[in-house]
Write an enzyme that holds these catalytic residues in place. Structure first.
Site, PDB file in Angstrom:
ATOM      1  N   GLN A  89       0.890  -1.377   0.025  1.00 14.40           N
ATOM      2  CA  GLN A  89      -0.046  -0.116   0.097  1.00 14.40           C
ATOM      3  C   GLN A  89       0.732   1.245   0.193  1.00 14.40           C
ATOM      4  O   GLN A  89       1.698   1.762   1.002  1.00 14.40           O
ATOM      5  CB  GLN A  89      -0.963  -0.051   1.172  1.00 14.40           C
ATOM      6  N   CYS A  95      -6.068   1.478   2.971  1.00 15.94           N
ATOM      7  CA  CYS A  95      -5.923   0.485   3.448  1.00 15.94           C
ATOM      8  C   CYS A  95      -7.253  -0.345   3.323  1.00 15.94           C
ATOM      9  O   CYS A  95      -7.302  -1.588   3.241  1.00 15.94           O
ATOM     10  CB  CYS A  95      -5.478   0.367   4.877  1.00 15.94           C
ATOM     11  N   HIS A 168      -6.727   0.975  10.767  1.00 14.93           N
ATOM     12  CA  HIS A 168      -6.139   0.210   9.743  1.00 14.93           C
ATOM     13  C   HIS A 168      -6.873  -0.955   9.505  1.00 14.93           C
ATOM     14  O   HIS A 168      -7.136  -1.574  10.177  1.00 14.93           O
ATOM     15  CB  HIS A 168      -4.863   0.054   9.939  1.00 14.93           C
ATOM     16  N   ASP A 183      -1.612  -7.641   4.654  1.00 15.54           N
ATOM     17  CA  ASP A 183      -1.681  -6.128   5.235  1.00 15.54           C
ATOM     18  C   ASP A 183      -0.678  -5.326   4.356  1.00 15.54           C
ATOM     19  O   ASP A 183       0.619  -5.433   4.399  1.00 15.54           O
ATOM     20  CB  ASP A 183      -1.065  -5.802   6.710  1.00 15.54           C
TER      21      ASP A 183
END
Length: 231
Positions: A89, A95, A168, A183
């Site tokens: 990201q 996110c 997040h 992630d």
């Protein structure tokens, strides 16, 4: 990360289902709120459940754990299946979109992509590195435009795009016979061990409980699942 910002998405299945439809995800599977992590509550979810999306506060405890985990990942990168789709990201506040992409694009054996922005993105991104995929999203004006429009439709007032966001999103999904935490802010995919179609729900819930245990006084966690649409 880059200097590019978007408005953060809300943890709201209605909003995110509209986002998925807008980027070309067939509505056979949709997002649902998860109201608890115990087996009796999880049993109410439609089956099959393909992925969990966790939203949590970025506390000092989380940041400390993330930094240590990144050091461990650099020293010992996770061995991942060839078909696992992971992307970095770089787009600030994206996110939620990255977690959705991780959830959808690792389940294309069940989720259908119709002609549209996500299918186009995937065709360009599937043979790229995680870093190149992140840069590709950063330049995808079509997806970013839809993201911005949908982010403004949440129940809470959307913060300015460049506001500091203290929450997040991450995705948990099964790839092969392993449970992966995906992630885009970490060095790579994190394996949480073996799982199966029968145990995925409880295994994913156990990972969510670990996040909560690191911040026992925090109540600001929310969970969604991508599961079979209601008939």
């Amino acid at each position: 990360m880059s200097d590019s910002f978007v408005i953060p998405l809300e943890s709201n299945p209605d909003v995110l289902n509209k986002f998925m439809k807008s980027i070309g995800v067939a509505d056979k599977y949709q997002l649902f709120d998860v109201y608890g992590l115990e087996e009796d509550t999880l049993a109410f979810l439609n089956k099959p459940v393909l992925a969990f999306i966790l939203l949590f506060p970025c506390t000092e405890n989380y940041e400390s754990h993330r930094k240590q985990q990144d050091e461990d990942l650099k020293a010992n990168p996770t061995k991942t299946p060839d078909n696992l789709f992971y992307m970095k990201q770089y787009l600030h506040n994206a996110c939620g979109t990255v977690a959705l992409f991780h959830s959808i694009l690792n389940n294309l054996d069940r989720i259908t992509l119709e002609d549209g922005p996500l299918k186009s993105f995937y065709e360009k991104a599937k043979d790229l590195s995680p870093e190149e995929r992140g840069k590709l999203l950063e330049k995808d004006e079509g997806i970013i435009k839809i993201h911005q429009e949908i982010a403004r439709e949440g129940q809470t007032e959307a913060p300015p795009a460049q506001a500091e966001v203290l929450f997040h999103f991450i995705a948990l999904t099964k790839v092969g016979d392993e449970l992966f935490e995906l992630d885009g802010g970490k060095c790579g995919a994190v394996s949480h061990g073996k799982t199966s179609d029968d145990t995925f729900l409880t295994d994913a819930a156990a990972v969510c409980k670990k996040f909560m245990a690191r911040d026992e006084k925090e109540l600001r966690f929310s969970f969604m699942a991508i599961a079979a649409a209601e008939k």
